[in-house]
Every structure is written in C-alpha cells, then in structure tokens.
Write a protein that holds these residues in place. Structure first.
Motif, PDB file in Angstrom:
ATOM      1  N   LEU B 355       0.836  -1.211   0.000  1.00 39.56           N
ATOM      2  CA  LEU B 355       0.000   0.000   0.000  1.00 39.56           C
ATOM      3  C   LEU B 355       0.865   1.253   0.000  1.00 39.56           C
ATOM      4  O   LEU B 355       0.622   2.194  -0.762  1.00 39.56           O
ATOM      5  CB  LEU B 355      -0.918  -0.015   1.233  1.00 39.56           C
ATOM      6  N   VAL B 356       1.914   1.228   0.827  1.00 40.29           N
ATOM      7  CA  VAL B 356       2.784   2.403   0.925  1.00 40.29           C
ATOM      8  C   VAL B 356       3.550   2.607  -0.373  1.00 40.29           C
ATOM      9  O   VAL B 356       3.679   3.738  -0.865  1.00 40.29           O
ATOM     10  CB  VAL B 356       3.733   2.245   2.134  1.00 40.29           C
ATOM     11  N   ALA B 357       4.005   1.498  -0.967  1.00 40.67           N
ATOM     12  CA  ALA B 357       4.756   1.613  -2.225  1.00 40.67           C
ATOM     13  C   ALA B 357       3.862   2.125  -3.340  1.00 40.67           C
ATOM     14  O   ALA B 357       4.261   2.982  -4.140  1.00 40.67           O
ATOM     15  CB  ALA B 357       5.342   0.262  -2.595  1.00 40.67           C
ATOM     16  N   THR B 358       2.603   1.640  -3.386  1.00 41.86           N
ATOM     17  CA  THR B 358       1.672   2.095  -4.421  1.00 41.86           C
ATOM     18  C   THR B 358       1.349   3.565  -4.238  1.00 41.86           C
ATOM     19  O   THR B 358       1.284   4.336  -5.200  1.00 41.86           O
ATOM     20  CB  THR B 358       0.385   1.267  -4.357  1.00 41.86           C
ATOM     21  N   MET B 359       1.157   3.962  -2.986  1.00 44.66           N
ATOM     22  CA  MET B 359       0.851   5.367  -2.706  1.00 44.66           C
ATOM     23  C   MET B 359       2.017   6.253  -3.140  1.00 44.66           C
ATOM     24  O   MET B 359       1.809   7.353  -3.634  1.00 44.66           O
ATOM     25  CB  MET B 359       0.594   5.531  -1.217  1.00 44.66           C
ATOM     26  N   GLY B 360       3.239   5.737  -2.984  1.00 42.09           N
ATOM     27  CA  GLY B 360       4.402   6.497  -3.416  1.00 42.09           C
ATOM     28  C   GLY B 360       4.418   6.743  -4.914  1.00 42.09           C
ATOM     29  O   GLY B 360       4.803   7.806  -5.372  1.00 42.09           O
ATOM     30  N   THR B 361       3.949   5.741  -5.699  1.00 43.77           N
ATOM     31  CA  THR B 361       3.976   5.924  -7.146  1.00 43.77           C
ATOM     32  C   THR B 361       2.864   6.850  -7.628  1.00 43.77           C
ATOM     33  O   THR B 361       2.877   7.261  -8.777  1.00 43.77           O
ATOM     34  CB  THR B 361       3.838   4.579  -7.878  1.00 43.77           C
TER      35      THR B 361
END
Lengths: 156, 371
Positions: B355-361
């Motif tokens: 979730l955090v990685a997707t939010m970063g993109t």
C-alpha cells in the motif's frame, strides 16, 4: 528446481546490492563531490533578485522616492503594507500628497513581489536578508521610511 | 463511513494511517480495513490542510489570486501559476509575446523535472532505500538555484503574471541551465544503477497496484498514472498551450498499469523534459517578456476554463466572471484528488506493505488534494 530459483534470486539480490554499494563507495572516496554547505559558519551569497523582505531605498541625503500613491498597498494581497499620507501645502497654494509613514508587516508578507512590480517610482525593493527570527512578534512590524527623510527632488 | 477504530463483526482490523505518518507525505489520513496483512478497504479522509483557497481567490483581484495557487501543488507551483495566468489571458484576449511563452515553457519543464526528482527520492524512502533521496536532492538543488536567480524564490515563485512573466531571464540563466544539463546527464545513469535495476525494488514494484486503462479513466486519473495504463492524456499534446505545439517531444506511454509502469513513465518524462529544455534554450526568441496590460484587469462577464499538464496530471482552472474586479467563482480541478480516489481500487487485496509503495507511485501532494 525450487532450489535453483532460490539460489538464483539470492545471487541477483546480492549483485544488485553490490552495484548500489559501489555507488556509495564511490562517493565515500570522492569527498570533493559532497555539496553540503556549512551554513552558520559559511554564508552563501544570495542572488540580487532574492526576495527577503521589502525595504525602501534612501540616498546619502536621507531622501526616498515614495510619493505616497498607495499603489503598493492596493496591489498587496495580504494587507501587508499600510501607507499613511499627509497633505503638504506647496508654495503656490496647492495641496500635495506626501508620505507620512510607511508601515510594513513582515509577519503577513508572502514575498510575492506584487508591490514592487506595482510601484511607479521604484521607491521600494527586495532585500537579500533572510534571518528574520525574533522573540517578539511586534518587532516584525517595521517602519520602512527613515525618520526625518523626505521626498527626493524630481520624483513625481 | 467507518466511525470506530477496532475490529468489525467479521473480525477484520480497522487501523488509521496518518494524518501524522511519515509514509503519507503530509497530512493524509487513511482508514484501512485489514484481514491479517491483506488490505480489504482503504478510505482516505481529507480536510486536515484545507485552507479554502478557492474561496480566498474570490476576494482577490485577477493579479493577486495567482500567488495563492503556488500553495496548492507546491512542487509544480510554476505550472499552477501558468494555468491561472492563461485563464486570465483567455478572458481578456491578451496576446502573450513569444519570448514570454518560451520562458514559461522553460520554467515549467524545469519545475516538472524538480518535481519528478523529489518524487523519485521520496519513493525510494517509501520502499526503504534512503540513498536516492540525497542523489535526487543534489540535482534538485541546482534547479532551485536557477529558479532563485531568475524568479527570486525557490519554491513559491509567483513568476507568471497575466500577459507574460514578471521579469526577464537572468543573464546567467542559459549558462546555469547548460551546466545543469551536463551534470544531470552524467548522473541519470546512476539512478538506474541505484534503483531501477535493483532486484528488490523491481520485486516491490512489478505487478503491484495494477489498474487498467478503463478503470483509471473512470476514476478520473490523469497524468503519469493514466499514461502508465496506456491511455494518451498529455494536455501538452491534446490541447497545446504556450507554444508546446512547436516543440518536438514524445508523449510517454507505458502499458503495464502497475507501480513499475508508473515509475518508468516518470523516469522517461525526465528525459523528455530535458530534451524540451535543450530545444528551447538556444532558441529563446527576442522581444518583450510581458505584454502591455491595463493596470486594473476586468475580464468581461462569462465563464472561462483552461487546463494545463502539471507534474501530476491535468490541472483545470474554471473562472466565472461577473465583470468586476474579483472573480465571482473559481474552481480548481486538481490532479491529486482524482489520482488518490483510485488508491482503493489499486490496493484492494494486496499486502499492507505494498500500500505504501503504491501510494508512493501516485505522487500525492496533500495541499493539492485538499486545497
């Protein structure tokens, strides 16, 4: 089969990690590429257009160029500037607007440069100061015209 | 609307991420329903940095309201200001000189590069790598120095005015930008070595946070998020403004639709922006940097809309004028809000770490979402 995949992924992980570590090692042995500035000891020279705060220019005879037209006050989006004017009687008996005090609230200012763009006589400019911290908020309200200063000759 | 934090009747855990959390890039509040480690539902809560910019603009004149919009998407503040200047010019039918247009495009592309660089560094932090942040900020610092020299400030410039730009380019501008280009070209391969080629990073990104082109369109996504799903949506190509139609550049499209595709779109856009700057830098037309405008701007009665491509997507500015000194109503269509709304669709069923990685993109800027 599973073991081969596992060993392969470990190998890939280690090689890409080493590639990254090579970069870190490069900067470790090349200290000249470090760009950190030692701020309080070494102060950077700021460009002349840098917006630090609004100041009024005075010449050596303590004369300013502000006619009190309040164009800057109207241009300001945050009511940062308050121009107080008075009416002088000229020798031929006419009333003429003149600057009494120029009050500038640094605490409200967003340094948008609109007042300086609006000034028709180039009376105010941006100074390159940026260390504005004070203990009392009242110190941020400034009077920009120097005491006893008067209008420069020939500025209309 | 979930009101309580705890467990649901099915035994799922409800937790809060934010509003004060390092991975949310600001005061974004996410209420997440978890089944073990699997995300079942993501609900963004907004309003923590709402400053009612649209209402504020209604009490400012057409020259004054532009500076407020720097505070919306502060990483592409030049492009926000450009959109507002364009809508005023459209209303008053002001012809912008060619030199002013070239300066605007140069500044907008430099801003886009600075924004993408910051995103790249912050994405590294989101997936657990700290080094990219320093590399990105080293290059971004040079762009900020160029901005400081010409515009006077580093982040909230207020350089675009109706009719052109506020001041002419600094005499050293071309020299400084050329230095930056040589420096950047020697360093951009480091980015691929450090992050793009890293196997851990690829495993975190590939196949994660997938969204199809149709779904992304229906959520109203724009910018790199939509282009990563294979949909053409670059406003610079679709509805060129400020002379983008005279420039040679490629609209970056990826078809993966996952986090890695969004990453690649932005990395390739960096190179496209660099090529736009290189084309313009030696060919800035001579002439005025500002068209002659009246001291008091009074657009005629009517409704005006312009859109521009910011670093995050499509920014639309809608102005209703009653013929007075101030706008009657201003509405901003910000890219971040729509991109955030697709987060639930992207992360449903994935692990909480992703979730955090997707939010970063997604490249979220919270003041742009809340306004």
């Amino acid at each position: 089969m599973f073991l081969a995949d596992y060993i392969k992924s470990v190998y890939n992980g280690v090689t890409s990690l080493l590639k990254g570590m090579r970069m870190t090692g490069y900067y470790f042995v090349h200290p000249k590429e470090i760009i950190t500035q030692q701020y309080p000891e070494v102060k950077q020279v700021l460009p002349e257009r840098f917006r630090g705060e609004v100041v009024m220019t005075h010449n050596e005879n303590n004369e300013h160029r502000c006619t009190g037209c309040t164009a800057c006050e109207l241009a300001c989006p945050n009511a940062t500037i308050k121009v107080v004017t008075r009416f002088d009687i000229t020798p031929d008996g006419k009333k003429k607007k003149a600057l009494e005090t120029f009050v500038y609230h640094l605490e409200l200012c967003t340094l948008c440069n609109l007042c300086i763009a609006a000034c028709p006589t180039d009376a105010i400019r941006m100074a390159q100061t940026f260390e504005h911290s004070v203990y009392d908020r009242k110190l941020l309200t400034k009077r920009l015209d120097k005491p006893g200063s008067k209008l420069m000759e020939g500025v209309e | 609307m979930i009101e309580e934090v705890g467990t649901t009747t099915e035994g799922d855990l409800i937790i809060n991420v934010g509003p004060q959390h390092p991975s949310t890039h600001g005061v974004l509040h996410l209420v997440i329903t978890l089944n073990g480690e699997t995300v079942k539902n993501v609900e963004p809560r907004l309003g923590y940095i709402h400053r009612s910019i649209e209402k504020m603009c209604e009490s400012l004149t057409y020259r004054q309201f532009i500076y407020v919009t720097s505070r919306m998407d502060y990483l592409s503040s030049h492009i926000n200001n450009q959109a507002c200047a364009l809508v005023v010019e459209k209303a008053l039918k002001i012809e912008v000189p060619e030199r002013a247009q070239a300066i605007r495009v140069l500044m907008a592309e430099l801003t886009r590069m600075a924004s993408h660089l910051l995103w790249w560094g912050a994405l590294g932090m989101d997936v657990g790598a700290f080094t990219p942040f320093f590399h990105a900020f080293r290059e971004r610092e040079l762009i900020n120095d160029i901005m400081e020299e010409t515009c006077g400030t580093r982040l909230t410039m207020n350089y675009m005015v109706p009719g052109g730009v506020m001041a002419d380019l600094h005499p050293d501008f071309q020299k400084k930008v050329k230095e930056f280009i040589t420096m950047f070209k020697s360093k951009i391969d480091e980015y691929d070595t450090l992050v793009t080629g890293n196997i851990i990073f690829q495993n975190r990104m590939k196949g994660v946070g997938y969204i199809s082109g149709e779904d992304a369109l229906s959520y109203g996504c724009t910018g790199p998020v939509l282009r990563a799903s294979g949909v053409k949506c670059d406003i610079r190509k679709l509805a060129p403004y400020d002379g983008y139609d005279k420039l040679q550049f490629e609209e970056v499209i990826e078809t993966g639709g996952d986090s890695y595709a969004r990453y690649l779109v932005r990395m390739r856009e960096l190179k496209q922006s660099l090529s736009i700057i290189e084309q313009l830098l030696d060919n800035i037309p001579e002439g005025d940097f500002q068209a002659k405008t009246k001291a008091v701007l009074k657009p005629p009665k009517g409704e005006f809309y312009t859109r521009v491509e910011t670093a995050r997507g499509e920014l639309g500015v809608y102005v209703i004028s009653e013929g007075g000194l101030t706008p009657y109503r201003i509405k901003f269509r910000s890219p971040g809000f729509s991109n955030l709304s697709a987060l639930h669709h992207m992360t449903k069923g994935s692990k909480i770490g992703d979730l955090v990685a997707t939010m970063g993109t997604l490249d979220l800027v919270i003041p742009d979402i809340d306004r």
